[in-house]
Scaffold this active site. Structure first.
Site, PDB file in Angstrom:
ATOM      1  N   CYS A 119      67.335  52.041  50.967  1.00  0.00           N
ATOM      2  CA  CYS A 119      68.198  52.517  49.679  1.00  0.00           C
ATOM      3  C   CYS A 119      68.227  53.090  49.037  1.00  0.00           C
ATOM      4  O   CYS A 119      69.367  53.237  47.968  1.00  0.00           O
ATOM      5  CB  CYS A 119      68.194  50.781  49.510  1.00  0.00           C
ATOM      6  SG  CYS A 119      66.797  50.318  48.398  1.00  0.00           S
TER       7      CYS A 119
ATOM      8  N   ASN B  20      27.408  38.501  37.481  1.00  0.00           N
ATOM      9  CA  ASN B  20      27.833  39.837  37.363  1.00  0.00           C
ATOM     10  C   ASN B  20      26.546  40.534  36.702  1.00  0.00           C
ATOM     11  O   ASN B  20      25.637  40.264  35.817  1.00  0.00           O
ATOM     12  CB  ASN B  20      28.856  39.270  36.283  1.00  0.00           C
ATOM     13  CG  ASN B  20      29.765  40.298  35.823  1.00  0.00           C
ATOM     14  OD1 ASN B  20      30.609  40.921  37.268  1.00  0.00           O
ATOM     15  ND2 ASN B  20      29.797  41.216  34.770  1.00  0.00           N
TER      16      ASN B  20
ATOM     17  N   HIS C 187      46.448  40.333  42.796  1.00  0.00           N
ATOM     18  CA  HIS C 187      47.152  41.683  42.030  1.00  0.00           C
ATOM     19  C   HIS C 187      47.249  42.784  43.326  1.00  0.00           C
ATOM     20  O   HIS C 187      47.974  43.462  42.357  1.00  0.00           O
ATOM     21  CB  HIS C 187      46.358  42.134  41.074  1.00  0.00           C
ATOM     22  CG  HIS C 187      45.590  42.034  39.774  1.00  0.00           C
ATOM     23  ND1 HIS C 187      44.512  42.191  39.383  1.00  0.00           N
ATOM     24  CD2 HIS C 187      45.985  40.495  39.531  1.00  0.00           C
ATOM     25  CE1 HIS C 187      44.647  41.020  37.909  1.00  0.00           C
ATOM     26  NE2 HIS C 187      45.519  40.335  37.864  1.00  0.00           N
TER      27      HIS C 187
ATOM     28  N   GLY D 236      26.491  41.983  33.501  1.00  0.00           N
ATOM     29  CA  GLY D 236      26.615  42.452  32.016  1.00  0.00           C
ATOM     30  C   GLY D 236      27.768  41.511  31.639  1.00  0.00           C
ATOM     31  O   GLY D 236      28.026  40.175  32.451  1.00  0.00           O
TER      32      GLY D 236
END
Ligand code: NAD
Length: 268
Positions: A179, A242, A117, A244
């Site tokens: 620009c 993890n 990401h 959860g």
């Protein structure tokens, strides 16, 4: 399931595709979006199209980000980031794909990292595509918004901060020096698409891997979940650390529900 089972599983693997999420940076003080039950615990983050189309949303984004950036920058890699960097040095990792945008894997010493990401440390011009540093943007933001520079607020995921009582219409946003175009942090917002080359690179690494290890992600976001789905389809076993629920719980061969840093420091 026990950590010992996971240890035995990993010991037989030579090319592990690691997928990390916000949970691993929680112990560095960066909040997650979802809690252990998988419930959303925040106000909604900015959407890709809102940022592109609405000046008011960009003002809100940059004001909050200007305050939150200092906190994100001060965060340090924790035992999970450091342990994974050590694994890389003994050739166990085919690719470390992170959904995090905080750059903590690289700061811990990992090199085979794909920032699925993007990274908050970079800014991209939507006009000419030039990339510049977020530090430079921070200086420019602070220069034109001096009363926001020392604002203290609650810190949120993704370098965001809770400053909604501020008059956002007064926020000034620097534009591209080259620009004059609109500047955007070089990350994939919710509602945006992961660049195709990144997806292809991750799938290529997955096809060369003999296991997947998910750490600290609810996998609620499709861009990470898709790698588990592909692994399951192609018979690559998946393990997960993890605390959860995750979207792929029924695809895992092994799941260890404990703090990522405790697990990784016992495994490395
Ligand atoms: P998520 O918030 O949906 O899920 C995080 C998971 O980690 C939850 O299931 C939570 O219970 C678990 N968790 C929390 N602390 C843990 C710990 N110490 N050990 C093990 N597990 C723990 O996060 P996600 O799946 O990564 O998806 C959210 C999206 O938000 C991502 O796409 C990412 O880009 C972004 N994000 C990034 C950051 C960051 O860069 N640090 C932070 C928040 C969100």
């Amino acid at each position: 399931m026990s950590l010992q089972l996971l240890q035995t599983f990993l010991a037989s693997k030579r090319n592990i595709f690691v997928l990390t999420g916000a949970g691993i940076s929680a112990e560095s003080g960066i909040p997650t979006y979802r809690d252990h039950q998988g419930n959303w615990q925040r106000s909604d983050p900015i959407q890709h199209l809102e940022f592109l189309e609405q000046t008011s949303k960009r003002q809100r984004y940059w004001a909050r980000s200007m305050v939150g950036w200092k906190h994100l920058q001060a965060a340090q890699p924790n035992r999970t980031h450091i342990g994974l960097a050590k694994w890389e040095s003994i050739q166990k990792i085919s690719l470390l794909v992170t959904q995090n945008v905080d750059g903590l894997h690289q700061r811990a010493g990992s090199r085979k990292v794909l920032d699925l990401h993007g990274r908050l440390s970079e800014v991209r011009c939507l006009g000419c595509d030039a990339v510049s540093s977020r530090d430079e943007m921070q200086t420019r933001l602070e220069t034109v918004n001096p009363d926001l520079a020392n604002f203290v607020a609650g810190y949120l995921p993704d370098g965001d901060a809770d400053i909604d009582d501020y008059d956002m219409s007064s926020v000034k946003i620097p534009t591209c020096i080259g620009c004059g175009g609109v500047l955007k942090p070089d990350v994939v917002f919710f509602g945006g698409a992961v660049p195709k080359p990144s997806v292809e690179k991750a799938f290529a690494a997955l096809s060369q891997s003999d296991a997947v290890l998910v750490i600290g992600s609810s996998l609620a976001v499709f861009s990470g979940f898709r790698f588990c789905r592909k692994a399951a389809e192609t018979g690559v076993p998946i393990a997960c650390i993890n605390q959860g629920k995750t979207r792929a719980d029924d695809l895992f061969s092994i799941k260890v529900e404990m703090a990522a840093s405790d697990a990784i420091s016992q495994l490395t």
